[in-house]
Design a protein around this motif. Sequence first.
Motif, PDB file in Angstrom:
ATOM      1  N   ASN A 181       0.808  -1.225   0.000  1.00  0.00           N
ATOM      2  CA  ASN A 181       0.000   0.000   0.000  1.00  0.00           C
ATOM      3  C   ASN A 181       0.840   1.275   0.000  1.00  0.00           C
ATOM      4  N   CYS A 182       2.139   1.136  -0.086  1.00  0.00           N
ATOM      5  CA  CYS A 182       3.026   2.304  -0.099  1.00  0.00           C
ATOM      6  C   CYS A 182       3.213   2.836  -1.512  1.00  0.00           C
ATOM      7  N   ARG A 183       3.654   4.069  -1.573  1.00  0.00           N
ATOM      8  CA  ARG A 183       4.160   4.625  -2.826  1.00  0.00           C
ATOM      9  C   ARG A 183       5.674   4.419  -2.838  1.00  0.00           C
ATOM     10  N   HIS A 184       6.165   3.831  -3.927  1.00  0.00           N
ATOM     11  CA  HIS A 184       7.581   3.491  -4.016  1.00  0.00           C
ATOM     12  C   HIS A 184       8.243   4.304  -5.127  1.00  0.00           C
ATOM     13  N   VAL A 185       9.493   4.675  -4.898  1.00  0.00           N
ATOM     14  CA  VAL A 185      10.310   5.269  -5.955  1.00  0.00           C
ATOM     15  C   VAL A 185      11.529   4.379  -6.155  1.00  0.00           C
ATOM     16  N   LEU A 186      11.987   4.325  -7.393  1.00  0.00           N
ATOM     17  CA  LEU A 186      13.096   3.448  -7.756  1.00  0.00           C
ATOM     18  C   LEU A 186      14.084   4.226  -8.609  1.00  0.00           C
ATOM     19  N   ALA A 187      15.357   4.100  -8.267  1.00  0.00           N
ATOM     20  CA  ALA A 187      16.426   4.693  -9.074  1.00  0.00           C
ATOM     21  C   ALA A 187      17.054   3.597  -9.922  1.00  0.00           C
ATOM     22  N   ARG A 188      17.277   3.897 -11.185  1.00  0.00           N
ATOM     23  CA  ARG A 188      17.938   2.960 -12.091  1.00  0.00           C
ATOM     24  C   ARG A 188      19.104   3.671 -12.771  1.00  0.00           C
ATOM     25  N   ASP A 189      20.152   2.911 -13.059  1.00  0.00           N
ATOM     26  CA  ASP A 189      21.253   3.489 -13.827  1.00  0.00           C
ATOM     27  C   ASP A 189      20.857   3.578 -15.292  1.00  0.00           C
ATOM     28  N   ASP A 190      21.743   4.094 -16.113  1.00  0.00           N
ATOM     29  CA  ASP A 190      21.403   4.317 -17.521  1.00  0.00           C
ATOM     30  C   ASP A 190      21.173   3.017 -18.288  1.00  0.00           C
ATOM     31  N   SER A 191      21.574   1.895 -17.704  1.00  0.00           N
ATOM     32  CA  SER A 191      21.322   0.601 -18.337  1.00  0.00           C
ATOM     33  C   SER A 191      20.039  -0.036 -17.828  1.00  0.00           C
ATOM     34  N   GLY A 192      19.335   0.669 -16.923  1.00  0.00           N
ATOM     35  CA  GLY A 192      18.084   0.150 -16.409  1.00  0.00           C
ATOM     36  C   GLY A 192      18.204  -0.704 -15.170  1.00  0.00           C
ATOM     37  N   ARG A 193      19.422  -0.857 -14.636  1.00  0.00           N
ATOM     38  CA  ARG A 193      19.609  -1.679 -13.441  1.00  0.00           C
ATOM     39  C   ARG A 193      19.194  -0.900 -12.191  1.00  0.00           C
ATOM     40  N   PRO A 194      18.496  -1.549 -11.241  1.00  0.00           N
ATOM     41  CA  PRO A 194      18.075  -0.852 -10.022  1.00  0.00           C
ATOM     42  C   PRO A 194      19.263  -0.522  -9.131  1.00  0.00           C
ATOM     43  N   ILE A 195      19.285   0.708  -8.602  1.00  0.00           N
ATOM     44  CA  ILE A 195      20.409   1.127  -7.756  1.00  0.00           C
ATOM     45  C   ILE A 195      19.953   1.795  -6.462  1.00  0.00           C
ATOM     46  N   GLY A 196      18.654   2.121  -6.331  1.00  0.00           N
ATOM     47  CA  GLY A 196      18.189   2.777  -5.114  1.00  0.00           C
ATOM     48  C   GLY A 196      16.689   2.711  -4.979  1.00  0.00           C
ATOM     49  N   THR A 197      16.199   2.745  -3.747  1.00  0.00           N
ATOM     50  CA  THR A 197      14.765   2.679  -3.499  1.00  0.00           C
ATOM     51  C   THR A 197      14.373   3.589  -2.333  1.00  0.00           C
ATOM     52  N   GLY A 198      13.077   3.817  -2.213  1.00  0.00           N
ATOM     53  CA  GLY A 198      12.505   4.515  -1.068  1.00  0.00           C
ATOM     54  C   GLY A 198      10.998   4.349  -1.119  1.00  0.00           C
ATOM     55  N   ARG A 199      10.329   4.542   0.022  1.00  0.00           N
ATOM     56  CA  ARG A 199       8.874   4.380   0.018  1.00  0.00           C
ATOM     57  C   ARG A 199       8.216   5.430   0.909  1.00  0.00           C
ATOM     58  N   LEU A 200       6.955   5.692   0.616  1.00  0.00           N
ATOM     59  CA  LEU A 200       6.109   6.607   1.387  1.00  0.00           C
ATOM     60  C   LEU A 200       4.906   5.794   1.851  1.00  0.00           C
ATOM     61  N   THR A 201       4.746   5.671   3.177  1.00  0.00           N
ATOM     62  CA  THR A 201       3.688   4.806   3.708  1.00  0.00           C
ATOM     63  C   THR A 201       2.380   5.572   3.878  1.00  0.00           C
ATOM     64  N   PRO A 202       1.255   4.844   3.993  1.00  0.00           N
ATOM     65  CA  PRO A 202      -0.023   5.517   4.269  1.00  0.00           C
ATOM     66  C   PRO A 202      -0.022   6.262   5.596  1.00  0.00           C
ATOM     67  N   GLN A 203       0.911   5.927   6.480  1.00  0.00           N
ATOM     68  CA  GLN A 203       1.031   6.625   7.764  1.00  0.00           C
ATOM     69  C   GLN A 203       1.835   7.922   7.637  1.00  0.00           C
TER      70      GLN A 203
END
Length: 301
Positions: A47-69
């Motif tokens: 139920n969270c909102r998630h953000v994802l960082a990817r490098d220029d090749s599309g590989r995941p390198i970072g994450t974060g989330r925003l909770t309903p709280q």
Amino acid sequence: MNTTPGFSVEAVEYEAALPDLRVVRETVFVQEQKVPIELEWDEFDPNCRHVLARDDSGRPIGTGRLTPQRTIGRMAVLPDWRGRGVGDALLLGLLDQARELGWRELSLHAQASAIGFYARHGFLPYGERFEEAGIDHQSMGIVLDAVNPVETCDAAIAAVLGVIAGVRRTLYIYSRELDPSLLDDPEVIAALRRLGTGDGEVRILLQDPASPQRALAPLIGLAQRLPSTFGFRAIEEPTDRGYPSAYVANDLGGYYFRPLGHRFDGETRLDGPARARQLRATFDPVWQRARWCTEYRALGI
């Protein structure tokens, strides 16, 4: 989507992005920080909102989330990408998500080592330190696009770090005696050193230059090593010396203002250009009337 040379950050759907989220979060939290995997994934994730960082090749390198709280969490960046602005971009992406939802107040549990990072974005600590998943944490909060109250020394330090981080060229400090426990804090001194070794300029007005000199204030020593960056002037006009307040302001709209200069209580905002301009307008004529603190040049600078 936020795009920076080398990587991009975007909001993602949890289910579709789960494999990429796992790559980052399990690498950082489970493998590196030894957080039990059953604690890493919880019932809030879907139920969270998630953000994802990817490098220029599309590989995941970072994450974060925003909770309903209305909390920010699970901020993680792979080791090879740390110190390259990925964390900043992730946090800004989450703040944008909160604004879209109309949320004004956010909180988070910062790992102790990351307190300065969140302070640079306007978050202020509150409450006592605590342990979470075996790691020392600190609660922090922010009121978005508004004045944030400062009530403690720790919050004051965070406020100053935020203002310093937002300097484009010039930082203005109006202080009674270089504010012991604030302007001599190691993180503040380190931030001022980074500013001083770059292209920044720091102007400091003092009502009592003798006290910090007697106390061997570390900021004086730093200024003696970087004389082209730091300027100290002593306030001598009686009308100027009657000013009761103190503040730190930058040239991009950030400020931390204390109505009574001998207390930490006050307010801060990193995006308040009108108030920051007002403080600089108060500062400039006093700066012109004040005398240079030549006594701070005792080491031959």
